[in-house]
Design a protein around this motif. Structure first.
Motif, short mmCIF file in Angstrom:
data_model
loop_
_atom_site.label_atom_id
_atom_site.label_comp_id
_atom_site.label_asym_id
_atom_site.label_seq_id
_atom_site.Cartn_x
_atom_site.Cartn_y
_atom_site.Cartn_z
N SER A 209 -8.81 -3.32 17.60
CA SER A 209 -8.80 -2.54 18.53
C SER A 209 -8.55 -2.78 20.40
O SER A 209 -7.26 -2.71 20.21
CB SER A 209 -10.51 -2.62 18.14
OG SER A 209 -10.57 -2.24 17.80
N SER A 213 -5.05 -1.66 21.26
CA SER A 213 -4.51 -1.43 23.18
C SER A 213 -3.92 -2.22 23.85
O SER A 213 -3.19 -0.94 24.43
CB SER A 213 -6.16 -1.94 23.75
OG SER A 213 -6.19 -1.76 24.86
N GLN A 235 -16.56 -4.84 22.20
CA GLN A 235 -16.67 -4.84 23.61
C GLN A 235 -16.56 -6.30 24.33
O GLN A 235 -15.75 -6.22 25.80
CB GLN A 235 -17.70 -3.96 24.37
CG GLN A 235 -18.13 -3.82 25.86
CD GLN A 235 -18.68 -2.61 25.82
OE1 GLN A 235 -19.22 -1.98 25.27
NE2 GLN A 235 -18.69 -2.35 27.58
N PHE A 238 -12.63 -6.94 24.49
CA PHE A 238 -11.77 -6.32 25.47
C PHE A 238 -12.13 -6.27 27.36
O PHE A 238 -10.78 -7.11 27.96
CB PHE A 238 -12.53 -3.90 25.21
CG PHE A 238 -11.56 -3.99 24.69
CD1 PHE A 238 -11.13 -2.97 24.84
CD2 PHE A 238 -11.39 -4.01 23.00
CE1 PHE A 238 -9.54 -1.80 24.40
CE2 PHE A 238 -10.41 -3.32 22.40
CZ PHE A 238 -9.96 -2.13 22.63
N LEU A 248 -11.51 2.94 24.66
CA LEU A 248 -12.07 2.14 23.82
C LEU A 248 -13.34 2.98 23.63
O LEU A 248 -14.09 3.32 24.47
CB LEU A 248 -12.89 0.78 24.07
CG LEU A 248 -14.06 0.00 23.25
CD1 LEU A 248 -12.77 -0.33 21.36
CD2 LEU A 248 -14.16 -1.08 23.55
#
Length: 345
Positions: A209, A213, A235, A238, A248
């Motif tokens: 992920s 990004s 999370q 990120f 997200l």
């Protein structure tokens, strides 16, 4: 009923009041508890959460303990030693001095080793050993202050073609200490993934992920996992890399059937473990049904052990499966929803 639950029932007289059951088996244990016991369940597995919800049980899903006070707690040994440390620390910080924490598990899952993790918090006693399981009791001698969730994360660096990523992985999350080989084999191909609305199925600590990004700030990324600790880790990853959180969307899922529709791409290093057991259902269902969640021309990118029959499953449902790489025991597989020539005739 699982042997672990049977051992708990055998020692039923030790239980009283509001009892927190942690990582409990999905069986008939609750219906066999006495009426004067008030069970509350804590799970971080979304499938187990749905099971207990269907039983009308008082169940909490997440990385934190349920609200309220508890008289006792029963912990069913998780696979991860680090996760058990996290659980015990949080239980001792919540329960009062003199309260009991019971530990239950199969011998093959390391319950005797796990029982040693009780010792820093108080005296331990083996209550039972039956059906290849054991049940231990620990009486809390002193309370402790809760550590912040971030303090439990392990961090490591992943080098990508677009720079380094700092990965944050909480206890029990897949590949907690280092980048796993499968994801490492897949990473160089992520730049070929079509941009847009992308699902990372089995997101783990968020390596895929975060890189998606980093590759394109316009990508809309859906991080999907059954495990609350994985979702929280993604999370944190990120946030650690200053990636835009508005890109997200984190979602707890039971399987690919819970993924959004009309995706431009699904990318996955699919999960194949449920606790200590190997379970290929989630990844096989991904091969069989991913197509339903993709828009016309949508892509499936997947990395899997070389010996698994996923190329055949994908081919049966997409008409074609391309092996993009075959190295270090893993294959990178690609398919899309475009019609082949036979279908167009």
């Amino acid at each position: 009923m699982e042997p672990k639950s049977e051992v708990v029932i055998r020692q039923h007289d030790y239980l009283s009041g509001r009892v927190l059951l942690v990582n409990a088996p999905t069986d008939d244990l609750l219906s066999n508890l006495a009426h004067d016991i008030e069970p509350v369940l804590w799970t971080w597995n979304h499938n187990e959460f749905l099971f207990f919800q269907n039983q009308q049980a008082n169940v909490h899903f997440g990385v934190d303990l349920p609200e309220g006070n508890f008289d006792q707690a029963i912990v069913f040994v998780p696979k991860s030693k680090e996760l058990l440390n996290y659980i015990l620390h949080n239980l001792v910080s919540r329960l009062t001095k003199g309260s009991s924490i019971f530990l239950v598990g199969e011998k093959k899952s390391g319950v005797e080793r796990a029982a040693k993790q009780l010792q820093p918090y108080g005296p331990t006693l083996k209550l039972d050993s039956a059906r290849h399981c054991q049940m231990w009791q620990m009486t809390i001698e002193s309370t402790i202050k809760t550590k912040a969730l971030a303090d439990w994360a392990q961090e490591y660096t992943v080098t990508t073609p677009n720079g380094e990523l700092s990965i944050c992985a909480l206890p029990g999350v897949f590949s907690q200490n280092r980048l796993d080989i499968g994801t490492a084999v897949l990473l160089p191909f992520l730049s070929q993934v079509t941009s847009g609305k992308i699902a990372d199925f089995g997101c783990g600590a968020g390596v895929i992920s975060a890189y998606l990004s980093k590759l394109n700030p316009k990508n809309r990324i859906f991080a999907l996992d059954v495990d609350a600790f994985a979702l929280a880790s993604t999370q944190m990853t990120f946030e650690k890399n200053n990636l835009p959180l508005e890109q997200l969307e984190i979602k707890a899922v039971s399987g690919i059937e819970d993924a959004p529709l009309f995706l431009h791409a699904i990318v996955s290093n699919p999960p194949f473990h449920q606790g200590i057991h190997t379970d290929y259902n989630a990844s096989e269902n991904l091969c069989k049904t991913a197509r339903r969640h993709l828009k016309s021309g949508g892509e499936l990118w997947m990395v899997a052990n070389r010996f698994l029959n996923y190329p055949l499953l994908i081919e049966q449902n997409f008409s074609r499966c391309t092996t993009k790489a075959d190295q270090q025991g893993f294959k990178v597989l690609f398919a899309n929803t475009q019609k082949n020539l036979k279908e167009e005739r």
